[in-house]
Design a protein around this motif. Sequence first.
Motif: not given
Length: 429
Positions: A262-263, A287-288, A395-398, A417-418
Motif C-alpha cells: 500500500v503506497p 520498517a518505515g 528504520t530498515e535495520d530494525g 525504500p520503494g
Amino acid sequence: MKRKLLITMTLMVLLVTSWTAESCHANEEIVLGVATSLGLLEGEESLKAVTLAVAEINRQGGITVGDRKRKFRVEAADLRDALPDTSVADALSTLERLIVEKEVNAVLVGPFRSEVLLPAMDIVAKHRVPLLGTIAMSPASEIKVMRNNDYRYVFRVCLNSRYLVAYLIDSMKLLKERFGFSKVYIMNQDVAWARTTVSLMVKLYFEKSGWEVLGIENYPGGSTDYSSGLKKARERGAQVILPIFDMPEAGNLVKQWKDMQVPALVCGFMSSMMGPAAWELSKGKVAGALSVSFELGNVPAPRYPPSLAFYRAYERFHGKEIEAGHGPAPAYESVYVLAQAIERAGSLKPEEVVSALEETDRKGVMGRIRFHRGHQVIFGKNQEQEALACVFQWTEDGRRKIVYPPSIAEGVISLPPGFPVSSLPSTGE
C-alpha cells in the motif's frame, strides 16, 4: 520495698512496650497496591516497572517517614477491566477488595480503561487512598478533581488523550511540511479512547488544515484482518494511514500493509508495533512505520540520559527490554513521585500525602514531572520543562529512530525504500 519493686517493674514494662512498638513501626512496610489489567502487555510491564522502582528504593533502606525508615511492599490485583467479558462492577469490586484486604497506602497504575477509572474515583474517595494512574487516559477524571475536592486523591502520571492528540497532530504536521501529504485514511479500534482520539483529530486538525479524510474504519476487539481497510486506503489514494489500536492483534495491520504494498505511510499508534519484538514478529515488515510512544522511557532517547538509564535498568532487572509504548515509564516514575511526597509530608496520612503530591517537581525518566490543577502530569516538547512523549520511525535495520520532538530527535522522517514517487504531491520531495 514492694512499692519500689512495683515501680521498677512498671518502668521495665513501659520500656519494653515502647521498644517493641518502635521496632514494629521501623519494620512496618508501606503497601503499594498495583491494580490494572495484568494480562495485557501494558499492565504486565507496568507492574514490572513498579517492582523495579521498589527494589531500587528498598535496596537503599527504604524511605524516611518522620524519624523512621520504611520499605515498600507491592500487592497486585488483576482487574481484567480491559477484557470484554469483565463488567465494570466486577473490576470495581476487585479494586475495593485490594484496598481493604491488603490495607494499601496507595494504588498505582490503576484501571486500564477510563470507563472503569471514572467510577473507581468514588471508591478511592471513600477509602481516602492516593491513586497514581498510569494507563487510563480520559481527561474527565481531571474535571472531576477540579470540581469536587472529594476526588483530590486521584492523580495521572501518564499521557492523557488530549496530549496524545497533540502529538498525533504534530506528526501529521511534520508529514505535511516534509512531503506535502494531505490525504489520510483512518483505521481504529472500536473502544472509547480510540474513537475519541479519532474524533478530536478530525475536529481539531484535519478539518481545519486542508487534509482530506478518505475514510474511517472501526475494528472490534480481536480483529486480525485489516486488508479491507488497507484496500480502500489504496483505492482512494491515501498518502497516510492513521492507525489507533491498543490490542495485540493489530500487529497484523503492518504485515498486511507491507504485503499489499500500500503506497501510504503508516503513522499513528499500535501497541503491538512499539517494542523490539515487533521487528521479529513482523519479520521486518514494520520498517518505515511511525508511532507515538505515549511516554519517554518506554522508548529510550539517547539525547535524554535518564530515559536510557531507566530502560537499561528495566532490561537488567527483568531480563528483557520494554515492549509496551504506554505505562511502564510512568509506573516506574509514580513510585518515586509517591516516595518523595511521603518523605516531604513526613507522614502516611492521605491528606498530607496528597498535598505533598501536588507540590511534585522532579526530573524523572520522562522529563520534568509536575501536576496541573486537575492532577495531570504536564506534557510538552521540552524535557527541561515538561514530561515528554515521542514519535519514532522504524528504520530498515530494525532500530527505532526518534523523530519528534526536536529536543530529543535523532533524525528526520524518511520514506521507505520503494515508496512510489507517484504517491508524492508535486510539492513534495
